[in-house]
Write a protein that holds these residues in place. Structure first.
Motif, short mmCIF file in Angstrom:
data_model
loop_
_atom_site.label_atom_id
_atom_site.label_comp_id
_atom_site.label_asym_id
_atom_site.label_seq_id
_atom_site.Cartn_x
_atom_site.Cartn_y
_atom_site.Cartn_z
N VAL A 152 0.84 -1.19 0.00
CA VAL A 152 0.00 0.00 0.00
C VAL A 152 0.88 1.25 0.00
CG1 VAL A 152 -1.85 1.23 1.18
CG2 VAL A 152 -1.72 -1.26 1.35
N LEU A 153 0.56 2.15 -0.90
CA LEU A 153 1.23 3.46 -0.95
C LEU A 153 0.19 4.52 -0.62
CD1 LEU A 153 3.84 5.00 -1.55
CD2 LEU A 153 3.11 5.15 -3.93
N GLN A 154 0.41 5.26 0.46
CA GLN A 154 -0.56 6.24 0.94
C GLN A 154 0.08 7.62 0.95
OE1 GLN A 154 -4.07 6.03 2.77
NE2 GLN A 154 -3.68 7.98 1.77
N ALA A 155 -0.49 8.53 0.17
CA ALA A 155 -0.04 9.92 0.17
C ALA A 155 -1.05 10.76 0.93
CB ALA A 155 0.12 10.43 -1.25
N PRO A 156 -0.60 11.77 1.68
CA PRO A 156 -1.54 12.61 2.43
C PRO A 156 -2.61 13.21 1.52
CG PRO A 156 0.72 13.09 3.08
CD PRO A 156 0.79 12.18 1.89
N GLY A 157 -3.86 13.10 1.95
CA GLY A 157 -4.96 13.68 1.20
C GLY A 157 -5.41 12.87 0.00
N LYS A 158 -4.82 11.70 -0.22
CA LYS A 158 -5.19 10.86 -1.36
C LYS A 158 -5.64 9.48 -0.88
CE LYS A 158 -1.99 13.02 -4.66
NZ LYS A 158 -0.89 12.76 -5.64
N ALA A 159 -6.41 8.80 -1.72
CA ALA A 159 -6.82 7.43 -1.39
C ALA A 159 -5.60 6.52 -1.46
CB ALA A 159 -7.89 6.97 -2.37
N PRO A 160 -5.56 5.47 -0.62
CA PRO A 160 -4.42 4.54 -0.67
C PRO A 160 -4.39 3.78 -1.98
CG PRO A 160 -6.15 3.71 0.77
CD PRO A 160 -6.55 5.09 0.40
N VAL A 161 -3.20 3.55 -2.50
CA VAL A 161 -2.99 2.78 -3.73
C VAL A 161 -2.52 1.38 -3.33
CG1 VAL A 161 -1.71 2.62 -5.89
CG2 VAL A 161 -2.42 4.86 -5.03
N VAL A 162 -3.32 0.36 -3.67
CA VAL A 162 -2.96 -1.03 -3.37
C VAL A 162 -2.32 -1.62 -4.62
CG1 VAL A 162 -3.78 -3.28 -2.62
CG2 VAL A 162 -4.85 -1.21 -1.73
N LEU A 163 -1.07 -2.04 -4.51
CA LEU A 163 -0.34 -2.58 -5.65
C LEU A 163 -0.61 -4.08 -5.80
CD1 LEU A 163 3.05 -0.71 -5.05
CD2 LEU A 163 1.05 0.05 -6.34
N THR A 164 -0.15 -4.66 -6.89
CA THR A 164 -0.42 -6.07 -7.16
C THR A 164 0.44 -6.97 -6.27
OG1 THR A 164 1.23 -6.11 -8.93
CG2 THR A 164 -1.04 -5.60 -9.54
N GLU A 165 0.01 -8.25 -6.19
CA GLU A 165 0.72 -9.19 -5.32
C GLU A 165 2.11 -9.52 -5.84
OE1 GLU A 165 -2.35 -9.49 -6.33
OE2 GLU A 165 -3.67 -9.84 -4.62
N ILE A 166 2.23 -9.72 -7.17
CA ILE A 166 3.55 -9.94 -7.78
C ILE A 166 4.09 -8.57 -8.14
CG2 ILE A 166 4.84 -11.14 -9.57
CD1 ILE A 166 3.40 -12.99 -7.66
N LEU A 167 4.94 -8.05 -7.28
CA LEU A 167 5.34 -6.64 -7.35
C LEU A 167 6.43 -6.46 -8.41
CD1 LEU A 167 4.41 -4.19 -5.69
CD2 LEU A 167 6.38 -4.55 -4.20
N SER A 168 6.18 -5.56 -9.36
CA SER A 168 7.19 -5.27 -10.39
C SER A 168 7.83 -3.92 -10.11
CB SER A 168 6.55 -5.27 -11.78
OG SER A 168 5.73 -4.13 -11.95
N LYS A 169 9.05 -3.77 -10.59
CA LYS A 169 9.77 -2.51 -10.38
C LYS A 169 9.06 -1.36 -11.09
CE LYS A 169 14.08 -5.16 -10.21
NZ LYS A 169 15.36 -5.45 -10.88
N ASP A 170 8.60 -1.60 -12.31
CA ASP A 170 7.94 -0.53 -13.07
C ASP A 170 6.67 -0.07 -12.36
OD1 ASP A 170 9.91 -0.66 -14.96
OD2 ASP A 170 8.77 -1.94 -16.34
#
Length: 707
Positions: free
Chosen positions: A680-698
């Motif tokens: 999960v990537l959470q920026a202040p004031g924004k909805a959390p971004v849930v990334l995929t299970e197989i995490l890619s660099k891009d």
């Protein structure tokens, strides 16, 4: 992390958030009938340092609100508020509860009340509650939940007798005399008579029920005083600078200090004292901060989105695809190896292929249903569990390590099943060969559950909030996806023709496949080491050596077999008695040294960073999750990715779910997930971004670039 709790829509008796566990309880020792004592209540268990509020919250906060839905003929009374404690916060103070508190409410049963019968034929009282509370530490989070209980009319409901006795024992007793309150400038002069002789001369705590009248943060001996004049307690309490009320009668509570309280004795007393004198001019009423007001209004107005048929079908398709992709996850490779060997043995037997495929599919689907049903049932009972929960138990990990050791030894040719098993069991295996295929399906689910494939995480998180029948259908689709390649191999001739002909090469393949089994054992021992420490891992290794020695001894013949087997069994028993307990004895996790980059996750830490305006990346992981370990050592260790994290000043938190952790489970639920990995990537004031299970660099770098 989200600032407000996101709760499951499935109604039960328990709601858990990252900050509290709330449970609807009942106490009806004489059954539910007119005149019988019937109590219900909401028990709130707070995470350390968090609190909720009393009827008068003090300088800030809001009291917990309970809205009941009861059948005709049943009515509820007011909350019987237990005595709170004063919670200083800087130059302010609140009245509230920490730890665990039960807010009891009496029910009145009318003589003409008639409850509808349930499916079991027994008459029941259906109690429904919608509760909202403000839970605070340094920051405040509005939360809410819906609860339901069914109470049998006949018989006793007294499972929570101790909790209700404690809560009612913390009620202030009514004084026989109302007392007096006189206004003297900017102070109140309070006089209470009729207090018990046992409390005379002792220092009492003071709690006004009317909010925004007195200076809540006043310090005894500095800002206000109290004294005894014979059997009369008096106090001079300063008025609030922002006083907004001018009551004619003021209900007040006085209570013994915690050190003076005795079990079974009253601890507090209440009086409704008339107020004499003229109130000073009222200051403009203090308002709730705009941000808090907006959050509360949004929390009240928000309703969970309706789950449409299209959404449910999409989730079913996601579960099917996720199960299919699960065959590519490293967790499943050991069982995949066993199935490849089994299929090559039946390469020219079309009927055998089909039976084996159906038995394997049956084992997979039934095991998914059993595992999903167990998880749903335990969650309904209040346990905080998710997908793969069985590997959070050291005992289960140890048993699996022993099982894979036996499989590896068998593939390596150390023993044959027919040489060590009882004749009756071998005969049953010969008569029902598909039993092996069914059991390999069961094993596939047990060992595959630590992995979460793409599409699978969202579908299982969605299933947690569904009714039981729909949730189980989701787990069945997951099992069907996992078994689909083997069904195709059994029923599609083109797939079956790709399999090689049986031959001598199969013995070489069998010996080769022993090594993935032993690799799985090494992984399981490492997982257990994370749970039970180095002593637990060492004890398990010793016992696995003994297990190997036992099966080897059983391959011997004659008297030698009896003697050697007896000696090995005796040695194993002695070793198990001496060190076996270390295997299942969890050790406290060593506090991860907060490196410059990764810090241990907690809801409080994530909230602090968000409040400071710093972006947060959370890695929800576990030692038994192979996908997690792969991502940790590849994408999350890449120098370019880490440089992007540094450039954006992102705080990196790691939530370790290797052991059972209710706070992490609740956080996963809030994200709509029930297993790991989750990123999960959470920026202040924004909805959390849930990334995929197989995490890619891009993918990670693109998400960081969008901050």
């Amino acid at each position: 992390m989200p600032a407000a709790a996101q709760l499951s829509s499935r109604i039960g008796s328990v709601v858990t958030t990252p900050h509290v566990r709330a449970e609807l309880m009942a106490h009806a020792p004489d059954g539910v009938s007119p005149g019988a004592p019937v109590w219900v209540g909401l028990q709130i268990t707070h995470q350390p340092e968090w609190h909720t509020y009393w009827r008068n919250a003090g300088d800030s906060g809001l009291p917990t609100d309970l809205t009941w839905s009861l059948p005709p003929g049943v009515s509820n009374g007011d909350i019987a508020w237990p005595v709170p404690r004063k919670i200083p916060i800087g130059n302010l103070a609140n009245y509230g509860y920490e730890g665990t508190v039960l807010l009891p409410v009496p029910l009145t049963i009318a003589p003409d009340f008639k409850a509808p019968t349930s499916l079991t034929g027994a008459a029941e009282l259906d109690v429904r509650l919608k509760a909202s509370w403000l839970v605070c530490r340094k920051e405040c989070i509005p939360e809410e939940g819906e609860f339901q209980l069914k109470l049998p009319l006949q018989g006793s409901t007294a499972l929570h007798k101790a909790e209700f006795d404690a809560a009612l024992g913390a009620q202030p007793a009514a004084l026989s005399k109302p007392g007096e309150i006189a206004i003297a400038g900017d102070k109140l002069q309070i006089r209470l008579d009729g207090l018990p002789a046992s409390v005379r001369g002792k220092t009492l705590e003071f709690f006004p029920e009317t909010p925004e009248v007195v200076h809540t943060a006043a310090v005894l001996g500095k800002d206000w005083t109290q004294s005894w004049q014979g059997d009369t307690w008096t106090a001079n309490v300063p008025l609030a600078d922002q006083r907004s009320a001018s009551p004619l009668v003021m209900p007040v509570v006085v209570a013994l200090a915690a050190a003076d309280r005795q079990a079974g004795q009253p601890i507090a007393w209440r009086a409704e004292a008339p107020v004499s004198g003229n109130w000073p001019t009222v200051a403009p009423k203090a308002q709730v901060s705009p941000a808090l007001k907006a959050a509360l209004e949004a929390n009240t107005a928000a309703s969970p989105p309706a789950r449409t048929t299209g959404t449910f079908v999409a989730a079913l398709l996601g579960a099917l695809i996720g199960g299919l992709l699960l065959n590519l996850m490293p967790c499943v490779f050991p069982v995949l190896a066993i199935k490849v060997l089994s299929f090559t043995r039946h390469a020219e037997d079309r009927r055998g292929h089909r039976l084996a495929a159906m038995a394997y599919a049956g084992g997979v689907i039934l095991s998914c249903l059993a595992l999903g049903g167990a998880m749903l049932a335990l969650r309904a009972a209040g346990a905080q569990l998710g997908w793969g929960f069985q590997l959070q138990s050291p005992a289960v990990v140890a048993v699996l390590a022993g099982l894979f050791t036996l499989i590896g030894l068998n593939l390596a040719g150390v023993f044959e099943f027919g040489n060590v098993a009882p004749a009756s069991l071998c005969g049953a295996q010969a008569r029902h060969p598909v039993a092996n295929d069914f059991l390999s399906g069961v094993l596939a689910v047990v060992i595959a559950s630590p992995c979460t494939a793409p599409f699978m995480g969202a579908s299982l998180g969605f299933a947690i909030g569904l009714p039981a029948a729909q949730a189980l259908l989701m787990f069945a689709m997951l099992g069907l996806g996992l078994a689909l390649p083997y069904i195709a191999a059994g029923f599609v001739p083109a797939v079956a023709r790709l399999l090689p002909k049986p031959g001598a090469w199969m013995n070489t393949l069998r010996r080769l496949l022993a090594f993935p089994m032993f690799a799985t054992v090494a992984w399981l021992v490492w997982v257990l080491g994370q749970q039970s420490g180095i002593d637990g891992a060492g004890a398990l290794l010793g016992l696995l050596v003994c297990l190997a020695a036992i099966v080897w001894a059983l391959t011997l013949r004659g008297r030698t077999r009896m003697v050697v087997t007896g000696l090995v069994l005796a040695t194993t028993a002695a070793l198990a008695g001496a060190i076996g307990g270390n295997v299942v004895r969890p050790v406290e996790p060593v506090a991860a040294a907060s490196s410059e980059r990764w810090q241990p996750w907690s809801a409080a830490r994530a909230s602090e960073l968000a409040a400071a305006g710093q972006p947060v990346f959370v890695d929800f992981t576990a030692a038994w999750c192979v996908t997690c370990q792969y991502n940790k050592r590849s994408t999350l260790a890449d120098a370019a990715v880490l440089a992007d994290f540094d450039a954006k000043n992102v705080a990196m938190l790691r939530a370790d779910w290797t052991r059972r952790d209710p706070a992490i489970t609740a956080a996963l639920m809030a994200l709509g997930r029930s297993g790991v990995p989750v990123y999960v990537l959470q920026a202040p004031g924004k909805a959390p971004v849930v990334l995929t299970e197989i995490l890619s660099k891009d993918e990670v770098r693109a998400a960081l670039a969008a901050l």
